[in-house]
Design a protein around this motif. Structure first.
Motif, mmCIF file in Angstrom:
data_model
loop_
_atom_site.group_PDB
_atom_site.id
_atom_site.type_symbol
_atom_site.label_atom_id
_atom_site.label_comp_id
_atom_site.label_asym_id
_atom_site.label_seq_id
_atom_site.Cartn_x
_atom_site.Cartn_y
_atom_site.Cartn_z
ATOM 1 N N ASN A 137 0.856 -1.191 0.000
ATOM 2 C CA ASN A 137 0.000 0.000 0.000
ATOM 3 C C ASN A 137 0.894 1.244 0.000
ATOM 4 N N PRO A 138 0.977 1.967 -1.110
ATOM 5 C CA PRO A 138 1.929 3.083 -1.226
ATOM 6 C C PRO A 138 1.777 4.146 -0.148
ATOM 7 N N VAL A 139 0.547 4.537 0.148
ATOM 8 C CA VAL A 139 0.334 5.621 1.116
ATOM 9 C C VAL A 139 0.721 5.187 2.523
ATOM 10 N N THR A 140 0.438 3.928 2.889
ATOM 11 C CA THR A 140 0.848 3.460 4.220
ATOM 12 C C THR A 140 2.374 3.392 4.326
ATOM 13 N N THR A 141 3.019 3.110 3.213
ATOM 14 C CA THR A 141 4.492 3.088 3.222
ATOM 15 C C THR A 141 5.039 4.474 3.540
ATOM 16 N N VAL A 142 4.440 5.492 2.948
ATOM 17 C CA VAL A 142 4.865 6.877 3.235
ATOM 18 C C VAL A 142 4.599 7.205 4.697
ATOM 19 N N SER A 143 3.424 6.798 5.211
ATOM 20 C CA SER A 143 3.116 7.110 6.614
ATOM 21 C C SER A 143 4.090 6.417 7.564
ATOM 22 N N LEU A 144 4.541 5.192 7.193
ATOM 23 C CA LEU A 144 5.543 4.502 8.006
ATOM 24 C C LEU A 144 6.862 5.280 8.005
ATOM 25 N N ILE A 172 9.671 18.764 4.339
ATOM 26 C CA ILE A 172 8.857 19.793 3.670
ATOM 27 C C ILE A 172 8.599 19.394 2.219
ATOM 28 N N LYS A 173 9.633 18.856 1.557
ATOM 29 C CA LYS A 173 9.461 18.431 0.165
ATOM 30 C C LYS A 173 8.417 17.314 0.064
ATOM 31 N N ALA A 174 8.479 16.379 1.014
ATOM 32 C CA ALA A 174 7.530 15.264 0.995
ATOM 33 C C ALA A 174 6.100 15.772 1.169
ATOM 34 N N LEU A 175 5.930 16.747 2.084
ATOM 35 C CA LEU A 175 4.587 17.285 2.303
ATOM 36 C C LEU A 175 4.095 18.046 1.078
ATOM 37 N N TYR A 176 5.001 18.783 0.456
ATOM 38 C CA TYR A 176 4.616 19.477 -0.778
ATOM 39 C C TYR A 176 4.291 18.458 -1.878
ATOM 40 N N GLY A 177 5.011 17.316 -1.854
ATOM 41 C CA GLY A 177 4.720 16.265 -2.833
ATOM 42 C C GLY A 177 3.293 15.738 -2.662
ATOM 43 N N PHE A 216 5.400 8.032 -7.006
ATOM 44 C CA PHE A 216 3.952 7.985 -7.161
ATOM 45 C C PHE A 216 3.509 8.425 -8.553
ATOM 46 N N GLY A 217 4.340 9.201 -9.162
ATOM 47 C CA GLY A 217 4.009 9.669 -10.509
ATOM 48 C C GLY A 217 3.961 8.529 -11.511
#
Length: 781
Positions: A627-634, A693-698, A651-652
């Motif tokens: 699950n891509p989004v859960t990976t980012v949250s981890l 910050i870059k990740a959040l902007y992403g 993700f693109g």
């Protein structure tokens, strides 16, 4: 009868009067016979006395002519009166013809027979006791006589006989019991009343110990307790109450074991009074006899467990059954785990046989014959003393487990019964773990199915039991398989396949990663449990949706949370159903980020200070890639901001679906929760957290113009200007870079793994879409 020589010494006048239809003339003849016999007694002429009695018996009392029979009866009574104290020498000859007349079709004749016997017994008094059984047998029949006069006469005789028994110390109780046991099963109300009245009398005599023979008559008493007559029920209640008082006073002389199965049967009676009374007796038996009752545990549980789910209409039965259940449970001790089942120390047949006509209760019949619930052991003498607590008794664990399994499998059983069953199983695993683990493989599937129960309380008890099974040292086997005796695991609805080394589940390319948690608190069943729990979630998605989080959170409290997440991540890594893997990962991630039970685990992952925490992160990451989004949250949780940014860049290349955007939306909402307070505070340190910050902007760029977009946008607008945040300590090296550098995690390899997993998901989605399109075409055609 016309031949005078045949009937001498009776005169022709006496003979004619005896056969007369008028009572008064027969009475005059009887007085003559009495006078004649008195003369023989004075002369000590026994032969003539016997001859007179024989003539009255054979020629008159047993005659075909009714008036002759009446004359014979009054004549025999006259003989008895004349004999006085010497009548005891001739009682057999006097009584037998009279008792024969008890069966006469003429009610008047039966009445005269009753009157004659009354006079005979009144004169003989204690001398009749050797003949008590035949007298009792005759009286029990007259008690049910349809003629009120006969019944009234029998009652007078009955009272006389009771007085004689009460005042005598020569009553043959041993000889009487078989007759009492036979007569007690009569269905006639008057006969039952007669029987109960005699039991009450015998109980009241100090010299008669009826308690020794209670096992012989207890079943019959309980059957009488169900009589339609309130008076008879009340009499029977009194009799049973008196017995129970005596049992409490003298428990050392009570044969508890012989009566245990009788109570088991009547504890399952449809009649409320019988069931309540039997249950009260059972309660006292368990408390007084103690471990003597253990061999009968399976039968007792069969009777008691269903009562625990009774409603308020049977509140009394339910309360007593609960006491029985608790008391019985306390009898199981750790020593039961050490006793050799093959060599019991007491000769208590766990499954006694009986020739009695008592029927088995409807209970478990699916097991092997040696484990079936045999509750009809009434015919074999089993002598126990209450003081025999020190004598070892064998716990029939197979029978108990079979009963518990049956009640847990029955979907019609009430909630309180299922809870009691789970408490019993938990108790047995605590007290007798070695023996219980022989049954674990057969119990495992039903325990897993119980997780789908409607009641939260049942699920909690089930989880407690499963947690005990998974953490008990007794469950650690050499191969990690099956029962301790080495037998093959029986095939069931859920297979229990566990690799010999749990580490084999992990990819061989994983660096420094042991996928199977190995701690002293976990045994070979822990991994089996995790595998089959996930199988359960996979096959029953509704369970995952409604109770999945609840079950996993409770397990994290009962077991080691790190082990649970570690093992589930291992298993999901090899999951072939990618859609389920993604859903399960999302569920686990939500629990990890939001549950208060996992506070310590989150702190451990947040810092990644230890090799164990870094190992856990790598293990979770590989499965979280489903699950891509859960990976980012981890990555946000573990402060791996640069890697989070790298993931978002990927993700693109992914297929962005509505579900994907919904998950991004939820992640933004989560960032605003207290769990990520530290992350929001790190936005103040712009210089040391550029990738955050870059990740959040992403994430912001991924979102459409929605409320989540506005929320994250407003948050990023609050990020200060780096120039304004300059301090004198700006030259101090960043602790976050130090932590990341020291972690020795191969992020490049992890990123490649993410891409590989996502490609599999893409292929699976395209295959599902292709199948759906083909199906649509078939429908159109």
């Amino acid at each position: 009868m016309n031949a005078e020589r045949d009937l001498s010494p009776l005169t022709p006048g006496v003979v004619r009067a005896l056969t007369d239809k008028l009572y008064e003339k027969r009475k005059v003849a009887a007085l003559e016979i009495e006078k004649l016999v008195r003369e023989f007694v004075a002369q000590n002429n026994t032969s003539q006395i016997k001859h007179v009695i024989q003539i009255l018996s054979q020629e008159f009392a047993l005659s075909q002519h009714p008036h002759s029979r009446k004359g014979g009866l009054i004549g025999l009574a006259a003989c008895s009166i004349a004999l006085g104290k010497d009548s005891g020498l001739y009682l057999k000859e006097l009584i037998e013809p009279v008792l024969t007349c008890f069966n006469d079709a003429d009610s008047r004749l039966r009445y005269y027979a009753c009157e004659a016997l009354y006079n005979i017994v009144k004169v003989a008094r204690g001398s009749v006791l050797p003949h008590f059984n035949v007298l009792f047998d005759g009286l029990s029949k007259l008690a049910a006589d349809p003629d009120p006069n006969v019944k009234s006469g029998s009652e007078l005789l009955d009272r006389l006989l009771k007085d004689i028994v009460t005042e005598s110390n020569q009553f043959d109780l041993v000889g009487f019991i078989p007759l009492l046991r036979e007569r007690i099963y009569s269905n006639n109300q008057y006969a039952r009343q007669f029987i109960i009245s005699w039991i009450l009398v015998l109980e009241s005599v100090p010299d008669i110990n009826l308690l020794d023979y209670l096992p012989e008559i207890l079943d019959g008493l309980f059957q009488i307790l169900g009589d339609n007559s309130k008076e008879i029920r009340k009499m029977c209640e009194v009799a049973l109450g008196e017995f129970l008082k005596e049992i409490k006073k003298n428990p050392s002389s009570v044969k508890f074991a012989e009566m245990a199965n009788i109570l088991v049967i009547h504890c399952q009676a449809a009649d409320d009074l019988i069931q309540l009374t039997a249950m009260c007796w059972m309660r006292e038996f368990i408390q007084l006899a103690g471990r003597v009752m253990l061999p009968y545990s399976s039968g007792i549980l069969t009777a008691v467990l269903p009562c625990l789910s009774y409603d308020d209409r049977k509140k009394n039965i339910k309360e007593v059954a609960n006491v029985c259940n608790q008391s019985l449970m306390k009898l199981v001790i750790p020593e039961d785990d050490e006793m050799d089942e093959a060599k019991p120390s007491m000769t208590i047949p766990a499954e006694p046989t009986s020739e009695e006509s008592l029927s088995k209760p409807e209970a478990v019949t699916t097991g092997e014959s040696q484990n079936e619930l045999d509750v009809t052991a009434l015919n074999q003498p089993l002598f126990f003393l209450c003081s025999c607590e020190r004598i070892q008794v064998t716990l029939n664990l197979d029978g108990i487990v079979q009963v518990l399994d049956y009640h847990l499998s029955d979907t019609s059983i009430g909630m309180m019964t299922r809870i009691a069953v789970l408490k019993w199983l938990y108790h047995l695993y605590i007290k007798t773990p070695r023996k219980m683990f022989r049954h674990t493989d057969s119990l495992f599937p039903i325990l897993l199915r119980t997780l789908s129960d409607e009641s939260d309380e049942v699920i909690l008890k089930d989880l407690e039991l499963l947690a005990e099974i998974a953490s008990s040292p007794a469950g650690q086997t050499e191969e990690g398989h099956g029962p301790s005796d080495g037998s093959d695991v029986r095939p069931g609805p859920v297979e229990l396949h566990v690799p010999a080394r749990a580490g084999q589940l992990s990819s061989s390319s994983t660096k420094g990663l042991e996928c199977s948690p190995s701690t002293p608190t976990m045994n070979s069943y822990f991994y089996k449990f995790m595998i089959n729990l996930l199988k359960r979630f996979s096959s029953e998605r509704k369970l995952l949706e409604t109770r999945g989080a609840f079950i996993i959170r409770q397990l994290c409290l009962l077991l080691n949370a790190e082990n649970i997440f570690h093992s589930m991540a291992d298993i999901l890594l090899k999951e072939e159903d990618l859609k389920f893997a993604s859903t399960m990962v999302h569920t686990l991630n939500t629990i990890l980020l939001t549950s208060s039970e996992l506070f310590q685990l989150r702190n451990q992952l947040k810092d990644l200070k230890t090799p164990e925490s870094r190992n856990l992160f790598c293990c979770l990451y590989r499965s979280w890639c489903h699950n891509p989004v859960t990976t980012v949250s981890l990555c946000f949780l573990t402060q791996n901001y640069k890697h989070a940014y790298d993931l978002i860049q990927k993700f693109g290349d992914l297929e962005v679906t509505v579900d994907f955007l919904v998950e991004v939306d939820k992640l933004v909402q989560l960032i605003e929760c207290p769990i990520f307070t530290y992350l929001r505070l790190q936005l103040l340190d712009v210089k040391n957290n550029p990738y955050l910050i870059k990740a959040l902007y992403g994430l912001l760029m991924l979102l459409p113009q929605s409320s989540a977009f506005q929320l994250l946008s407003h948050r990023l607008e609050c990020v200060p200007d780096p120039e304004l945040m300059q301090t004198t300590d700006s030259t101090k090296p960043s602790t976050s870079f130090k932590r990341t550098a020291a972690s020795n995690i191969d992020y490049t390899e992890l990123l490649q793994h993410f891409e590989k997993v996502q490609n599999k998901h893409l292929e699976a989605r395209h295959q599902r879409a292709g199948r759906a399109e083909q199906l649509d075409r078939r429908v159109v055609l």
